[in-house]
Design a protein around this motif. Structure first.
Motif, short mmCIF file in Angstrom:
data_model
loop_
_atom_site.label_atom_id
_atom_site.label_comp_id
_atom_site.label_asym_id
_atom_site.label_seq_id
_atom_site.Cartn_x
_atom_site.Cartn_y
_atom_site.Cartn_z
N ARG A 31 -8.62 13.84 -17.58
CA ARG A 31 -8.90 14.93 -16.66
C ARG A 31 -7.61 15.39 -16.02
NH1 ARG A 31 -9.74 10.14 -14.09
NH2 ARG A 31 -9.36 10.04 -11.86
N GLY A 32 -7.59 16.60 -15.50
CA GLY A 32 -6.38 17.16 -14.94
C GLY A 32 -6.21 16.79 -13.48
N GLY A 33 -5.02 17.10 -12.93
CA GLY A 33 -4.76 16.89 -11.50
C GLY A 33 -4.39 15.49 -11.12
N ILE A 34 -4.13 14.60 -12.08
CA ILE A 34 -3.80 13.21 -11.76
C ILE A 34 -2.33 13.13 -11.40
CG2 ILE A 34 -3.69 10.87 -12.66
CD1 ILE A 34 -6.00 11.50 -14.44
N GLY A 35 -2.03 12.37 -10.37
CA GLY A 35 -0.65 12.21 -9.95
C GLY A 35 -0.48 11.01 -9.05
N PRO A 36 0.74 10.71 -8.64
CA PRO A 36 0.99 9.58 -7.74
C PRO A 36 0.45 9.87 -6.33
CG PRO A 36 3.01 10.78 -8.15
CD PRO A 36 1.99 11.38 -9.05
N VAL A 37 -0.18 8.88 -5.74
CA VAL A 37 -0.74 9.00 -4.38
C VAL A 37 -0.26 7.80 -3.58
CG1 VAL A 37 -2.82 9.16 -3.00
CG2 VAL A 37 -2.76 10.24 -5.26
N ALA A 85 -4.61 -0.69 9.14
CA ALA A 85 -3.68 -1.81 9.01
C ALA A 85 -2.99 -1.71 7.66
CB ALA A 85 -4.42 -3.14 9.13
N LEU A 86 -1.69 -1.40 7.69
CA LEU A 86 -0.95 -1.14 6.46
C LEU A 86 0.27 -2.04 6.38
CD1 LEU A 86 -1.02 2.78 6.48
CD2 LEU A 86 -2.45 1.25 5.12
N PRO A 87 0.73 -2.38 5.19
CA PRO A 87 1.99 -3.14 5.03
C PRO A 87 3.19 -2.23 5.28
CG PRO A 87 1.09 -2.59 2.89
CD PRO A 87 0.07 -2.12 3.90
N HIS A 88 4.36 -2.81 5.36
CA HIS A 88 5.56 -2.02 5.63
C HIS A 88 5.98 -1.19 4.42
CE1 HIS A 88 6.07 -3.93 9.51
NE2 HIS A 88 5.98 -5.15 8.94
N GLN A 89 5.78 -1.71 3.20
CA GLN A 89 6.22 -0.99 2.02
C GLN A 89 5.13 0.00 1.58
OE1 GLN A 89 5.36 -4.09 2.10
NE2 GLN A 89 4.00 -4.62 0.37
N PRO A 90 5.51 1.11 0.96
CA PRO A 90 4.52 2.08 0.48
C PRO A 90 3.75 1.52 -0.72
CG PRO A 90 6.71 2.73 -0.22
CD PRO A 90 6.90 1.55 0.71
N LEU A 91 2.52 1.94 -0.84
CA LEU A 91 1.64 1.52 -1.93
C LEU A 91 1.28 2.75 -2.75
CD1 LEU A 91 -0.75 -0.89 0.02
CD2 LEU A 91 1.30 -1.48 -1.28
N TRP A 92 1.83 2.84 -3.96
CA TRP A 92 1.60 4.00 -4.82
C TRP A 92 0.56 3.67 -5.89
CZ3 TRP A 92 3.60 8.77 -3.98
CH2 TRP A 92 4.64 8.88 -3.06
N THR A 93 -0.34 4.57 -6.07
CA THR A 93 -1.33 4.46 -7.14
C THR A 93 -1.36 5.79 -7.89
OG1 THR A 93 -3.62 3.91 -7.69
CG2 THR A 93 -3.28 5.28 -5.75
N VAL A 94 -2.02 5.81 -9.03
CA VAL A 94 -2.16 7.04 -9.80
C VAL A 94 -3.63 7.41 -9.82
CG1 VAL A 94 -2.28 5.70 -11.96
CG2 VAL A 94 -1.76 8.15 -12.03
N ALA A 95 -3.93 8.60 -9.32
CA ALA A 95 -5.31 9.06 -9.22
C ALA A 95 -5.29 10.55 -8.95
CB ALA A 95 -6.05 8.31 -8.12
N GLN A 96 -6.49 11.12 -8.88
CA GLN A 96 -6.63 12.51 -8.45
C GLN A 96 -6.76 12.51 -6.94
OE1 GLN A 96 -10.13 14.87 -9.70
NE2 GLN A 96 -8.66 16.06 -10.91
N PRO A 97 -5.85 13.12 -6.21
CA PRO A 97 -5.84 13.00 -4.73
C PRO A 97 -7.16 13.40 -4.09
CG PRO A 97 -3.80 13.99 -5.50
CD PRO A 97 -4.69 13.90 -6.70
N ASP A 98 -7.76 14.53 -4.52
CA ASP A 98 -9.01 14.96 -3.90
C ASP A 98 -10.13 13.95 -4.13
OD1 ASP A 98 -7.78 17.22 -2.98
OD2 ASP A 98 -8.42 18.48 -4.67
#
Length: 449
Positions: free
Chosen positions: A298-304, A325-338
């Motif tokens: 599907r379209g629109g997939i990107g790093p989030v 409650a979040l860790p100090h480092q960023p957490l990147w995943t790949v998905a459709q943001p919406d």
């Protein structure tokens, strides 16, 4: 089957003709070999000038003559003509071994006669040895074989056709049973199963496969009926409320509190709009999954970045407090943001609706996945109902009030969207009581972020 029998008949006919041809050739070669052996033996006697009179032969079907260059018979076997040679002189070549076929009347034998010639004598006195053998036995043998083939061929074809009819009939009988079963199921437009033969062959496996397909179709039809019934029920409720509000306002006339009426109508309209949007979303998800075979095509997939997304979602809920409650480092995943935002919004909506004091959004990294949790301190969900709440239009007893919001589609949408994102969603008890929803989302496979 008729085509198969016809092909078999043609094959047998060709085989019979080939058999007759080979048999005739072999018998002819046998006659020629016997005649040449006799001719070679007589030629040796002629070379030694030791021709006996009469010439010795083996068997009564052979005739032997020795003729000179002028066509005169020099010596002959006891039954051969001593005046007229078996072959006309002009047909003879004194330097070649020949094979000729002459009439039996000229030789004194019944039927056609095979005559072979072998050069003999010397250069000063060239001779030719003629040996003739009747072809009656050869013709009789081929005639017997031809007669046997003409009699046995139709019987053999008829027998094979009967066997093929029985075998094909026995093979296709389960197929006919499957056809009748399918016709009965189609005629009554209801559930049913096709008969499964006990043969264990391809037809058995076909019947098992078709029954599995029918079971899946029946299950899908039942789900569709339930979905349509539940959707109609959910859509009827706000429509009925809107109609009731309008009817009461018309009867009250000038005494109508239009502020309250419009407020109620707006609430029911918003509820109806949310329900229609959720139904359309589920329909699009099913269509997309069927079109892509369940894959992520599907379209629109990107790093989030999950931290930013969780903070943005939590900012929409000022009361009761939603804590992140979040860790100090960023957490990147790949998905459709919406889609990912819709997942978190549905989960936080559900948590806020049931929480007593606080909702906590947390994220952490777990190997190949990022773990996102939505925890509330509400009454929780019994373990027996944690799979059922992901079904469409499923609401537990304490969530059925109209003011509680939702039509039981939020978690169903969450499950479909998480599956499309390549993750998983589970429910568990929170440490201090309440419910914890855990999302496992794949880590971005690159070093972005």
């Amino acid at each position: 089957m008729a085509i198969g029998v016809l092909g078999l008949s043609v094959g047998l006919a060709l085989g019979g003709l080939m058999l007759l041809g080979v048999l005739g050739y072999v018998l002819q070669r046998s006659v020629d070999s016997e005649a040449f052996r006799t001719a070679d033996a007589v030629a040796l006697l002629a070379a030694e000038d030791a021709l006996p009179d009469p010439l010795p032969v083996a068997g009564g079907q052979l005739r032997v003559q020795v003729v000179d260059a002028q066509g005169r018979v020099r010596a002959a076997s006891i039954d051969a003509d001593r005046l007229v040679p078996m072959v006309r002189p002009e047909s003879l070549d004194p330097d070649l071994r020949q094979r000729l076929l002459v009439s039996g009347e000229r030789v004194g034998l019944a039927g056609p006669v095979r005559v072979v010639t072998v050069p003999a004598g010397s250069a000063a006195d060239p001779l030719t040895v003629l040996v003739g053998k009747s072809m009656t036995d050869v013709q009789h043998s081929t005639h017997v074989v031809r007669t046997i083939l003409l009699i046995s061929f139709p019987l053999l074809v008829a027998g094979l056709a009967g066997v093929a009819w029985r075998v094909v009939g026995a093979t296709l009988r389960p197929v006919e049973a499957l056809r009748r079963g399918a016709e009965e199921i189609t005629g009554r437009a209801g559930p049913g199963r096709l008969p499964v033969p006990a043969s264990g062959d391809e037809v058995h496996r076909l019947a098992v496969t078709l029954n599995g397909m029918l079971d899946r179709l029946e299950s899908a039809r039942d789900r569709q009926r339930a979905f349509v019934a539940d959707a109609a029920h959910e859509l009827r409720s706000p429509v009925t409320n809107i109609r009731t509000e309008l009817e009461v306002a018309r009867r009250l006339g000038d005494r109508t509190d239009w502020t309250a009426v419009t407020s109620n109508l707006l609430a029911d309209t918003e509820r109806l709009s949310r329900l229609v949007d959720d139904l359309l979303l589920l329909a699009r998800l099913e269509e997309s999954e069927a079109g892509s075979g369940g894959g992520p095509g599907r379209g629109g997939i990107g790093p989030v970045e999950l931290g930013e997304l969780l903070t943005a979602v939590a900012a929409r809920y000022p009361a009761p407090p939603v804590r992140v409650a979040l860790p100090h480092q960023p957490l990147w995943t790949v998905a459709q943001p919406d889609e990912l935002r819709r997942i978190l919004t549905n989960l936080v909506d559900n948590a806020v609706r049931h929480a007593r004091d606080e909702v906590v959004l947390a994220a952490a990294s777990e190997g190949a996945y990022h773990l996102v949790t939505v925890t509330d301190d509400g009454p929780g969900i019994p373990a027996a109902d944690r799979d059922r709440v992901f079904d469409r239009f499923t609401r537990l007893d304490d969530a059925r009030a109209r003011d509680a919001g939702g039509a039981g589609l939020g978690l169903a949408i969450v499950r479909e969207l998480v599956r499309r994102a390549g993750g998983a969603v589970t429910l568990a008890d929170a440490d201090g009581g309440g419910l914890r929803v855990s999302l496992r989302l794949p880590v971005l496979p690159t070093s972005e972020g």
